[in-house]
Structure formats: C-alpha cells, structure tokens
Design a protein around this motif. Structure first.
Motif, PDB file in Angstrom:
ATOM      1  N   ALA A 162       2.166  25.830  72.149  1.00 57.07           N
ATOM      2  CA  ALA A 162       1.540  24.532  72.418  1.00 57.07           C
ATOM      3  C   ALA A 162       2.155  23.508  71.471  1.00 57.07           C
ATOM      4  N   PHE A 163       2.299  22.285  71.940  1.00 54.99           N
ATOM      5  CA  PHE A 163       2.864  21.242  71.087  1.00 54.99           C
ATOM      6  C   PHE A 163       2.200  19.904  71.381  1.00 54.99           C
ATOM      7  N   VAL A 164       2.276  19.024  70.403  1.00 50.42           N
ATOM      8  CA  VAL A 164       1.752  17.669  70.546  1.00 50.42           C
ATOM      9  C   VAL A 164       2.728  16.684  69.915  1.00 50.42           C
ATOM     10  N   PHE A 165       3.072  15.638  70.648  1.00 46.84           N
ATOM     11  CA  PHE A 165       3.767  14.487  70.095  1.00 46.84           C
ATOM     12  C   PHE A 165       2.714  13.400  69.850  1.00 46.84           C
ATOM     13  N   GLU A 166       2.487  13.058  68.606  1.00 46.73           N
ATOM     14  CA  GLU A 166       1.560  11.980  68.270  1.00 46.73           C
ATOM     15  C   GLU A 166       2.352  10.677  68.153  1.00 46.73           C
ATOM     16  N   ILE A 167       1.810   9.587  68.724  1.00 42.85           N
ATOM     17  CA  ILE A 167       2.487   8.281  68.739  1.00 42.85           C
ATOM     18  C   ILE A 167       1.630   7.304  67.948  1.00 42.85           C
ATOM     19  N   PRO A 168       1.818   7.217  66.635  1.00 41.60           N
ATOM     20  CA  PRO A 168       0.907   6.444  65.772  1.00 41.60           C
ATOM     21  C   PRO A 168       0.854   4.954  66.087  1.00 41.60           C
ATOM     22  N   GLU A 169       1.925   4.394  66.659  1.00 41.54           N
ATOM     23  CA  GLU A 169       1.928   2.952  66.921  1.00 41.54           C
ATOM     24  C   GLU A 169       1.007   2.536  68.059  1.00 41.54           C
ATOM     25  N   ILE A 170       0.604   3.469  68.897  1.00 45.11           N
ATOM     26  CA  ILE A 170      -0.293   3.155  70.011  1.00 45.11           C
ATOM     27  C   ILE A 170      -1.633   3.825  69.723  1.00 45.11           C
ATOM     28  N   ASN A 219      12.428   3.098  69.749  1.00 38.87           N
ATOM     29  CA  ASN A 219      11.795   2.520  68.567  1.00 38.87           C
ATOM     30  C   ASN A 219      10.438   3.111  68.234  1.00 38.87           C
ATOM     31  N   ALA A 220      10.119   4.275  68.776  1.00 35.63           N
ATOM     32  CA  ALA A 220       8.825   4.890  68.486  1.00 35.63           C
ATOM     33  C   ALA A 220       8.973   5.976  67.437  1.00 35.63           C
ATOM     34  N   HIS A 221       7.957   6.117  66.615  1.00 32.18           N
ATOM     35  CA  HIS A 221       7.900   7.204  65.640  1.00 32.18           C
ATOM     36  C   HIS A 221       7.018   8.304  66.223  1.00 32.18           C
ATOM     37  N   LEU A 222       7.605   9.437  66.500  1.00 34.65           N
ATOM     38  CA  LEU A 222       6.867  10.546  67.095  1.00 34.65           C
ATOM     39  C   LEU A 222       6.621  11.621  66.052  1.00 34.65           C
ATOM     40  N   LYS A 223       5.393  12.053  65.959  1.00 32.65           N
ATOM     41  CA  LYS A 223       5.027  13.130  65.032  1.00 32.65           C
ATOM     42  C   LYS A 223       4.819  14.400  65.846  1.00 32.65           C
ATOM     43  N   LEU A 224       5.673  15.374  65.642  1.00 29.65           N
ATOM     44  CA  LEU A 224       5.670  16.594  66.447  1.00 29.65           C
ATOM     45  C   LEU A 224       5.008  17.747  65.710  1.00 29.65           C
ATOM     46  N   ASP A 225       4.091  18.411  66.391  1.00 28.92           N
ATOM     47  CA  ASP A 225       3.438  19.612  65.858  1.00 28.92           C
ATOM     48  C   ASP A 225       3.548  20.705  66.912  1.00 28.92           C
ATOM     49  N   ILE A 226       4.116  21.843  66.541  1.00 29.39           N
ATOM     50  CA  ILE A 226       4.293  22.974  67.457  1.00 29.39           C
ATOM     51  C   ILE A 226       3.542  24.174  66.905  1.00 29.39           C
ATOM     52  N   ARG A 227       2.727  24.793  67.741  1.00 26.53           N
ATOM     53  CA  ARG A 227       1.992  25.995  67.345  1.00 26.53           C
ATOM     54  C   ARG A 227       2.343  27.115  68.327  1.00 26.53           C
ATOM     55  N   VAL A 228       2.551  28.320  67.816  1.00 29.55           N
ATOM     56  CA  VAL A 228       2.914  29.455  68.655  1.00 29.55           C
ATOM     57  C   VAL A 228       2.023  30.647  68.335  1.00 29.55           C
ATOM     58  N   SER A 229       1.955  31.577  69.283  1.00 27.38           N
ATOM     59  CA  SER A 229       1.181  32.805  69.062  1.00 27.38           C
ATOM     60  C   SER A 229       1.755  33.938  69.899  1.00 27.38           C
ATOM     61  N   HIS A 230       1.288  35.153  69.620  1.00 31.60           N
ATOM     62  CA  HIS A 230       1.672  36.343  70.367  1.00 31.60           C
ATOM     63  C   HIS A 230       3.194  36.538  70.354  1.00 31.60           C
ATOM     64  N   ILE A 238      -7.753   6.757  66.571  1.00 33.22           N
ATOM     65  CA  ILE A 238      -7.246   7.746  67.515  1.00 33.22           C
ATOM     66  C   ILE A 238      -5.886   7.272  68.010  1.00 33.22           C
ATOM     67  N   ASN A 239      -4.883   8.119  67.859  1.00 33.43           N
ATOM     68  CA  ASN A 239      -3.518   7.798  68.257  1.00 33.43           C
ATOM     69  C   ASN A 239      -3.191   8.415  69.611  1.00 33.43           C
ATOM     70  N   LEU A 240      -2.432   7.682  70.400  1.00 32.05           N
ATOM     71  CA  LEU A 240      -1.970   8.228  71.670  1.00 32.05           C
ATOM     72  C   LEU A 240      -1.116   9.459  71.396  1.00 32.05           C
ATOM     73  N   CYS A 241      -1.247  10.472  72.223  1.00 30.64           N
ATOM     74  CA  CYS A 241      -0.428  11.668  72.036  1.00 30.64           C
ATOM     75  C   CYS A 241      -0.113  12.293  73.390  1.00 30.64           C
ATOM     76  N   VAL A 242       0.942  13.055  73.393  1.00 32.62           N
ATOM     77  CA  VAL A 242       1.404  13.757  74.587  1.00 32.62           C
ATOM     78  C   VAL A 242       1.712  15.181  74.178  1.00 32.62           C
ATOM     79  N   GLY A 243       1.299  16.151  74.973  1.00 30.27           N
ATOM     80  CA  GLY A 243       1.544  17.534  74.593  1.00 30.27           C
ATOM     81  C   GLY A 243       1.655  18.452  75.787  1.00 30.27           C
ATOM     82  N   GLY A 244       1.894  19.708  75.486  1.00 29.80           N
ATOM     83  CA  GLY A 244       2.040  20.680  76.558  1.00 29.80           C
ATOM     84  C   GLY A 244       1.793  22.094  76.085  1.00 29.80           C
TER      85      GLY A 244
END
Length: 327
Positions: free
Chosen positions: A119-127, A78-89, A136-142
């Motif tokens: 690099a990527f980030v999942f933003e979790i707007p509900e938290i 039931n979570a809405h995840l906002k995904l942003d992916i950035r790449v280089s090289h 500031i929204n909780l987020c998880v990335g790598g």
C-alpha cells in the motif's frame, strides 16, 4: 474534479517516508506492515509472473511509478509529494546456485524477495483544508495484493485499488469517501492503469467530501449514546441475515471497536469532551485510527465504510430521527 495547481518551484520533489523513522502515530497503516522505499521495490525485489505463460505482472514499483506519473501530469512539475510505502507478507526465494544450501548460510545476493501486499500514499501538502484545527492534506494512494490474483494461470486482467482523498496530518489517518475509491480496478497495462487513475480524479468531488467532513462538527452524541453505539456495533455481526438487511452494514472488527472505546477516553486529539460528549468528526477519527490495524488488502474499503457509517449517523442526528445504532 479540477485539482489545484501549485506555483512554487519548477521541480516536482518526491520525499519518501522510508528515509525517516515512523512511529505508530505517523503511519497511515499499521497491521503487520513495514516501511520500504521506492528504490527498494525497483532494485531489490523480483517480479512475480503468471505461472502458465511466464508473463510478468505489473510490479509494485510500476504501480507506484504510474500513479506518480499521473500526478506529475495533473499537478505539473511544481508539487511536493510525500511518499509512504508499506508492505507485508514477504515471499522469500533464492537463486538457482543456492539450491540445497541451508537457509542460515545463504548470502544476501543469493536471496530473492517480493511482497504479497503493498500500500502507498502520495501526500500533497500544498492542497489542504483545515477542520477543527486539524490540517488535512490531499493525498492519492493505492493497494496491490497478489493474493487476490491467480498467479497459477496465464496472464490475465490484474486487480488494483486506488483512492484520492485526504490525510489528517495530526495522526496520518486517511479520509476516504465513496466516490474517491476504486476498490476493484482491473487493467492489463500501465497505460490503462494511468487512464483509470485520471478517471478517478475526474469523478471525485473534493469539495463535497470536505463539506461532509466539516458537517460532522455540527453534531455530537452523549456518553450514553456512545455506549449504546458500541453495544449495537458489537451486536451487528450476530444479527440474522434478514435483520442485517434492515441495518447499515459495518465492516469494523470487535478488536477495533475496543480500540475506539479506549481512544474515546485516552486519545489526546479526538477523545470525548469533559461532559462525555463527542462530535462526529472526532468519532470519525477514532474509527479511522482503529482501522490502521486492518490488513492492506481490505484497509481502504473499511476506511470508506467508516466514512459512510459516520455520515449515516450524522444525517440521522441532524434530522432528529431515531436510529437502531443510537437509540
């Protein structure tokens, strides 16, 4: 750490930032990166292998998908995840039938690509939390950087970076605390990777992180102290090894320091007050904004270093103790 359950809809929704236009103010990292979709990584990129045994690496797609699966299990459907992916090289290649063909004559289906760094980030707007009017929204990335792997050897343990923290919605600046970052996570499978992500969630103290950031509002520095800080940061890299051992280590570059000075005067959200003072929350955001110019492979570490440094300065200011960077 217990992540909050969100009770809205029964479907986990993934919104990819690659489907909307990103301006510099809405990117969590800039440097020389481009925005791509998860489907692009899955369907249009080849997977690097270890040269001596032709065993595959864990691909960028598998990395993002594994973290997504972990979030799915932690947060439910039931979570809405906002995904942003950035790449280089980008690493370019071609299919065998195109050998000897001039590059300008290559057809799209004859080209192959993969990205050395992602690099990527999942933003979790509900938290979320609110600090000084900033949500500031909780987020998880790598981060995955193939340049940090020995792809000319046999298959071995692979290196990843994962974090859990917050993202400032005003500017998409990442807020990464020390206990929320695993900068040298080494695994041999996606199953092991998922387990390490769980361990990071459990070790991250979300409330302590938020409280520390809120405490930054309680203290400020004058324009003179800010100028002194800038000068001392520029002097840091020219200190002797023995002198550096006595100082808090900083990883920010001189170009980024110049960016902080510029934004101190011009950033509409975090600039100095009319009397020239600036609180540490705003100063922290000037640091994280400047950090967006850091390359993918060391971006998260520098972000965490900025947090530690501002926390260090805040503690000295709160205790009214002299400090080399401020006095």
């Amino acid at each position: 750490m217990e992540l909050l359950a969100v009770r809205n809809t029964p479907v986990m929704e993934i919104i990819e930032d690659s489907k909307i236009e990103n301006t510099s103010k809405t990117r969590f990292i800039e440097a020389n990166t481009v925005n791509v979709s998860l489907s692009h990584l899955k369907e249009e990129c080849i997977i690097p292998v270890f040269a001596k045994d032709n065993e595959t690496t864990i691909s960028h797609y598998e990395f993002v998908n594994t973290v997504q699966d972990a979030l799915h299990e932690i947060l439910g459907h039931n979570a809405h995840l906002k995904l942003d992916i950035r790449v280089s090289h980008v690493i370019k290649g071609r299919i065998p039938s195109a050998i000897g063909k001039p590059a300008k004559e290559l057809l799209e289906h004859e080209k192959t690509i993969y990205y050395e760094r992602m690099a990527f980030v999942f933003e979790i707007p509900e938290i979320y939390e609110v600090i000084n009017g900033n949500r500031i929204n909780l987020c998880v990335g790598g981060v995955r950087a193939y340049n940090q792997e020995n792809l000319f050897s046999k298959k071995s343990i692979e290196k990843f970076k994962v974090f859990v923290g917050y993202q400032n919605t005003v500017c998409t600046n990442l807020c990464i605390a020390t206990d929320g970052l695993k900068a040298d996570l080494r695994v041999s499978s996606t199953m092991e990777l998922k387990q390490k992500v769980y361990e990071l969630f459990n070790s991250y103290d979300r409330q302590s992180h938020v409280n520390t950031m809120k405490s930054m509002l309680n203290h400020k520095i004058s324009e003179e102290e800010f100028a002194h800080l800038v000068g001392k940061m520029k002097m840091y890299n020219y200190q002797s090894k023995e002198a550096k051992k006595q100082l808090f280590p900083i990883t920010i570059t001189e170009t980024q320091i110049n960016s902080i000075v510029k934004d101190y005067h011009t950033d509409i959200d975090f600039m100095k007050a009319d009397d020239g003072t600036i609180n540490f929350w705003n100063l922290y955001n000037l640091f994280t904004e400047a950090n967006k110019s850091t390359y993918i492979d060391v971006n998260f570490e520098r972000n965490a270093n900025a947090y530690e440094f501002i926390q260090y300065l805040t503690n000295f200011k709160a205790n009214e103790v002299s400090n080399w960077y401020l006095d």
